[in-house]
Motif scaffolding. Structure first.
Motif, PDB file in Angstrom:
ATOM      1  N   PHE A  69       0.840  -1.189   0.000  1.00 27.60           N
ATOM      2  CA  PHE A  69       0.000   0.000   0.000  1.00 27.60           C
ATOM      3  C   PHE A  69       0.880   1.246   0.000  1.00 27.60           C
ATOM      4  N   SER A  70       0.599   2.150  -0.906  1.00 32.03           N
ATOM      5  CA  SER A  70       1.307   3.431  -0.907  1.00 32.03           C
ATOM      6  C   SER A  70       0.782   4.279   0.257  1.00 32.03           C
ATOM      7  N   ARG A  71       1.520   5.328   0.598  1.00 30.79           N
ATOM      8  CA  ARG A  71       1.060   6.229   1.649  1.00 30.79           C
ATOM      9  C   ARG A  71      -0.304   6.812   1.294  1.00 30.79           C
ATOM     10  N   LEU A 122      -1.664  14.953   5.310  1.00 31.34           N
ATOM     11  CA  LEU A 122      -0.355  14.819   4.683  1.00 31.34           C
ATOM     12  C   LEU A 122       0.024  13.343   4.601  1.00 31.34           C
ATOM     13  N   ALA A 123       0.402  12.907   3.395  1.00 32.16           N
ATOM     14  CA  ALA A 123       0.743  11.498   3.205  1.00 32.16           C
ATOM     15  C   ALA A 123       1.872  11.068   4.131  1.00 32.16           C
ATOM     16  N   ARG A 124       2.753  11.996   4.465  1.00 30.47           N
ATOM     17  CA  ARG A 124       3.877  11.660   5.331  1.00 30.47           C
ATOM     18  C   ARG A 124       3.440  11.344   6.765  1.00 30.47           C
ATOM     19  N   GLY A 167      10.259   3.467  -1.664  1.00 25.36           N
ATOM     20  CA  GLY A 167       9.730   4.138  -2.839  1.00 25.36           C
ATOM     21  C   GLY A 167       8.324   3.712  -3.210  1.00 25.36           C
ATOM     22  N   LEU A 168       7.790   2.685  -2.532  1.00 26.00           N
ATOM     23  CA  LEU A 168       6.465   2.178  -2.866  1.00 26.00           C
ATOM     24  C   LEU A 168       5.471   2.355  -1.724  1.00 26.00           C
ATOM     25  N   GLY A 169       5.836   1.847  -0.549  1.00 27.05           N
ATOM     26  CA  GLY A 169       4.922   1.947   0.575  1.00 27.05           C
ATOM     27  C   GLY A 169       5.148   0.872   1.608  1.00 27.05           C
TER      28      GLY A 169
END
Length: 263
Positions: free
Chosen positions: A208-210, A225-227, A255-257
């Protein structure tokens, strides 16, 4: 009746929110300092009205304390454990990204930066409750229609609990009291942390990505915020390590999640 606890030292903001909440038919209790919050919650916890408390609106900058620390106390004080999963929305005049991330990492479910619209705050509260209701319904009515559930996870047909069998072990989730257990130990997670972990558990082979995780836990991902997902993952890992530090439950795909360790 829906009951909201508002902790805010600015009378103008408090009066505006009280009017807006009353228009929604909600009861609102206003406290203007941090020192009265835990005593109020302790008294409420002993009463029959504890189940009616639906959310806490908490100002970050209070005259006698730090709203962020107060949030942590609410989440981890043993004698009000029955209220530890109450949704908390921060009110903050701080616009710095670090402060917003810290608030979510401390156990908050959302935030509104001042100045804000009371109607927006009401919409955010409703969105949190809607997500909680949907999560409970999905868990209770766990069927083959849920295509994200891995073949190795199964629902407990004798009740409403869910069981997930992964390489990391067996997990149990009880939607009636939002209890998530691993290695037969209950995890002390915030609402957002629990939702992230459940999302990963339902698809243990998926990365899963952020952004995907943020969308899974928020109806307003553009306002988050995704972070912040990184902060929540860090907090989840810390909690898991208290149970068994030898297992790397959540794997980072650079780089992916994120994903669970292979099922």
């Amino acid at each position: 009746m829906t009951h909201i606890l508002l902790v805010e030292d600015d009378p103008a903001i408090a009066m505006s929110l009280k009017v807006t909440c009353k228009r929604e038919g909600w009861q609102i209790t206003w406290l203007d300092n941090a020192s009265n919050v835990l005593p109020f919650l302790r008294n409420l916890h002993k009463s029959a009205e504890a189940q009616d408390l639906s959310a806490i609106i908490l100002d970050v900058g209070l005259p006698d304390g730090d709203g962020l620390s107060l949030c942590q106390q609410i989440r981890h004080t043993p004698d009000i454990a029955g209220l530890k999963d109450i949704p908390i929305i921060f009110l903050t005049a701080r616009s710095d990204e670090v402060d917003r991330i810290l608030g979510l990492e401390m156990g908050g479910d959302d935030y509104c930066a001042k100045p804000f619209s009371p109607r927006e705050l009401v919409a955010r509260l409703k969105a949190i409750w809607r997500r909680e209701q949907l999560l409970s319904q999905q868990s209770t009515n766990h069927t083959a229609a849920d295509n994200t559930v891995n073949d190795n996870s199964s629902s407990n047909m004798s009740g409403q609990a869910l069981t997930f069998e992964c390489q990391s072990g067996i997990w149990h989730y009880q939607p009636l009291n939002y209890s998530l257990m691993w290695q037969e130990q209950k995890l002390e997670l915030s609402n957002t942390e629990r939702k992230i972990l459940l999302t990963l558990l339902k698809a243990p082979n998926q990365v899963f990505s952020r952004e995907q995780l943020l969308s899974a836990v928020s109806d307003y991902p553009d306002h988050r915020l995704a972070r912040t997902i990184d902060s929540h993952i860090k907090s989840i890992r810390k909690q898991l390590a208290t149970v068994d530090a030898s297992i790397d439950v959540i794997h980072t795909h650079r780089g992916l999640g994120y994903a669970l360790c292979p099922a």
